[in-house]
Design an enzyme around this catalytic site. Structure first.
Site, PDB file in Angstrom:
ATOM      1  CE  LYS A  93      -3.778   4.672  -2.152  1.00 57.15           C
ATOM      2  NZ  LYS A  93      -4.787   5.104  -3.146  1.00 57.15           N
ATOM      3  CE1 TYR A 136      -3.944   2.048   0.195  1.00 58.72           C
ATOM      4  CE2 TYR A 136      -3.028   2.990   2.206  1.00 58.72           C
ATOM      5  CZ  TYR A 136      -3.971   3.001   1.203  1.00 58.72           C
ATOM      6  OH  TYR A 136      -4.949   3.967   1.192  1.00 58.72           O
TER       7      TYR A 136
END
Length: 251
Positions: free
Chosen positions: A159, A155
């Site tokens: 991002k 994650y």
């Protein structure tokens, strides 16, 4: 500044959560929305007949997305717009855990959804519109793209990729393009529920996120959506390639 009648928006992951709230906010302002998601949003469709178009796509499956983008449908849908908006909202936090314990197929799907799809859509949007059209691209990022968390290597990396994409694209100085990667803060969505359901061995900071829910510190999706859209439509959108809603509007 374009009026709602000459503005068209694309929202990924509009079937639920923040994406649904963003689409609802845009539709409420009279802005036509194309929703891209695996599932249709019947509630929004019934509330905004004629203003919401929906295309069912699994954005984690790159081949069908590429085929749709190459079909010319996007250019047709955006025809006549003086301003086009792309909100790359769809994303997943899973798989969560340390390296060596992550499912390879889940990793590949998450990379496709979190990174490949937003970059393909941004590229296609610019290619499908002329320089006379004002293009605005908003990547929904996360503080996790700017600060590492144990268990969130996937994650955090995806991002961070969106943040860097916005930074580099801004340097390209494409005429009529404004782009930014925006962290929205912590929101009361299904993603937060999935985080709280993660075994603590895979995500050592789980208690922190349980406390956010317990203490009422998760923002409602509609409240965050309003801020996101306000920022996207503001004159200073894209001045900073990477930003945080909490810095813009307060925690």
């Amino acid at each position: 500044m374009s009026t709602p009648a000459t503005t068209k928006a694309i929202v990924t992951g509009h079937s639920r959560g923040l994406g649904e709230a963003v689409a609802a906010d845009l539709l409420g302002r009279g802005i036509a929305v194309l929703g891209l998601s695996r599932a249709a949003n019947d509630t929004l469709a019934s509330r905004h007949p004629g203003l919401l178009q929906q295309t069912l796509l699994d954005l984690a499956d790159t081949a069908p997305l590429q085929a749709w983008l190459q079909s010319g449908v996007l250019a047709q849908l955006l025809q006549g717009a003086r301003q086009v908006l792309l909100l790359n909202n769809a994303g997943v936090v899973q798989p969560i855990g340390a390296l060596g314990g992550l499912d390879a197929a889940a990793l590949a799907r998450a990379l496709a959804l979190n990174v490949t799809a937003p970059l393909l859509l941004a590229n296609a949007l610019v290619a499908a519109t002329g320089d006379a059209v004002e293009r605005r691209v908003l990547h929904v990022s996360s503080g996790a793209g700017r600060k590492p968390y144990a268990g969130w290597s996937l994650y955090c990396a995806t991002k961070a990729a969106l943040d860097m994409h916005a930074r580099a694209s801004q340097l390209d100085a494409v005429p009529g393009l404004r782009i930014a990667s925006v962290a929205p803060g912590v929101i009361d969505t299904d993603m937060q529920a999935a985080i709280r359901a993660t075994p603590e061995g895979d995500f050592p900071l789980r208690e922190r996120f349980e406390a956010l829910k317990r203490d009422g510190q998760l923002e409602p999706p509609a409240q965050v959506a309003r801020k996101l859209v306000d920022h996207l439509l503001s004159p200073d959108f894209g001045d900073e390639a990477v930003t945080d809603l909490r810095e813009l509007y307060g925690a």
